[in-house]
Design an enzyme around this catalytic site. Structure first.
Site, PDB file in Angstrom:
ATOM      1  N   ASP A  32       0.709  -1.188  -0.120  1.00  0.00           N
ATOM      2  CA  ASP A  32      -0.106   0.198   0.196  1.00  0.00           C
ATOM      3  C   ASP A  32       0.974   1.309  -0.052  1.00  0.00           C
ATOM      4  OD1 ASP A  32      -1.711   2.102   0.862  1.00  0.00           O
ATOM      5  OD2 ASP A  32      -3.162   0.560   1.381  1.00  0.00           O
ATOM      6  N   ASN A  88     -13.497  -3.647   3.493  1.00  0.00           N
ATOM      7  CA  ASN A  88     -14.566  -2.293   3.713  1.00  0.00           C
ATOM      8  C   ASN A  88     -15.419  -2.547   2.347  1.00  0.00           C
ATOM      9  OD1 ASN A  88     -13.319  -1.335   5.834  1.00  0.00           O
ATOM     10  ND2 ASN A  88     -11.889  -0.237   4.382  1.00  0.00           N
ATOM     11  N   GLN A  95     -14.855   2.381   2.665  1.00  0.00           N
ATOM     12  CA  GLN A  95     -14.341   1.811   1.036  1.00  0.00           C
ATOM     13  C   GLN A  95     -14.272   3.206   0.223  1.00  0.00           C
ATOM     14  OE1 GLN A  95     -16.840  -0.625  -1.424  1.00  0.00           O
ATOM     15  NE2 GLN A  95     -15.123  -1.499  -2.576  1.00  0.00           N
ATOM     16  N   HIS A 101     -11.146  -4.988  -2.503  1.00  0.00           N
ATOM     17  CA  HIS A 101      -9.912  -5.396  -2.139  1.00  0.00           C
ATOM     18  C   HIS A 101      -9.731  -5.860  -0.705  1.00  0.00           C
ATOM     19  CE1 HIS A 101     -10.606  -1.241  -1.570  1.00  0.00           C
ATOM     20  NE2 HIS A 101      -9.546  -1.030  -0.635  1.00  0.00           N
ATOM     21  N   HIS A 103      -7.182  -5.607   2.852  1.00  0.00           N
ATOM     22  CA  HIS A 103      -6.044  -4.946   3.515  1.00  0.00           C
ATOM     23  C   HIS A 103      -5.456  -5.784   4.508  1.00  0.00           C
ATOM     24  CE1 HIS A 103      -6.828  -0.403   2.346  1.00  0.00           C
ATOM     25  NE2 HIS A 103      -8.145  -1.121   2.386  1.00  0.00           N
TER      26      HIS A 103
END
Length: 135
Positions: A32, A88, A95, A101, A103
């Site tokens: 990230d 999320n 989100q 996706h 995390h």
């Protein structure tokens, strides 16, 4: 299906460079760029799904298996003290990119991050009502 205007589709499919930790025919796992902690990574499906409600069950299961493997690898390599797995759905839930996706966030004692909520205090009646609605 992929969406040309989706940044995560473009990253997942190699059109935008990333620091890739893992890639196969279904997913790309990247570091990230705005990490919550050292080693914070994202699992991105190569196909576009807006959120958990749109991803096929078998693909969601594959994402969870990959999350388990990557979490163990990241936590071990970086000597993490704990680990958060966050996913999320919708703006109200945090989100910010409408592409499913996950995390992967390694946690370290004293890292100053908080991922949580203030526990509610529902009455027994509220819990019973909710239970009936969800059964």
């Amino acid at each position: 299906m992929r969406k040309d205007d989706c940044i995560f589709c473009r990253i997942a499919n190699g059109e935008i460079p990333s620091r890739t930790l893992f890639e196969d025919d279904q997913f790309r796992v990247i570091l990230d760029l705005g990490p919550a902690a050292r080693g914070h990574a994202l699992i991105l499906p190569k196909e576009h799904y807006d959120d958990l409600f749109g991803i096929p069950e078998d693909t969601a299961a594959d994402a969870m298996r990959l999350a388990k493997r990557m979490a163990a690898k990241i936590a071990g390599a970086l000597s993490a003290d704990g680990f958060n797995l966050v996913q999320n759905n919708g703006e109200a839930a945090g989100q910010t990119v409408r592409h499913f996706h996950m995390h992967l966030i390694p946690r370290y004692r004293g890292d100053g991050q908080t991922i949580g909520w203030t526990p509610g205090e529902p009455s027994a009646e509220e819990l019973d009502e909710t239970l009936k609605l969800l059964q």
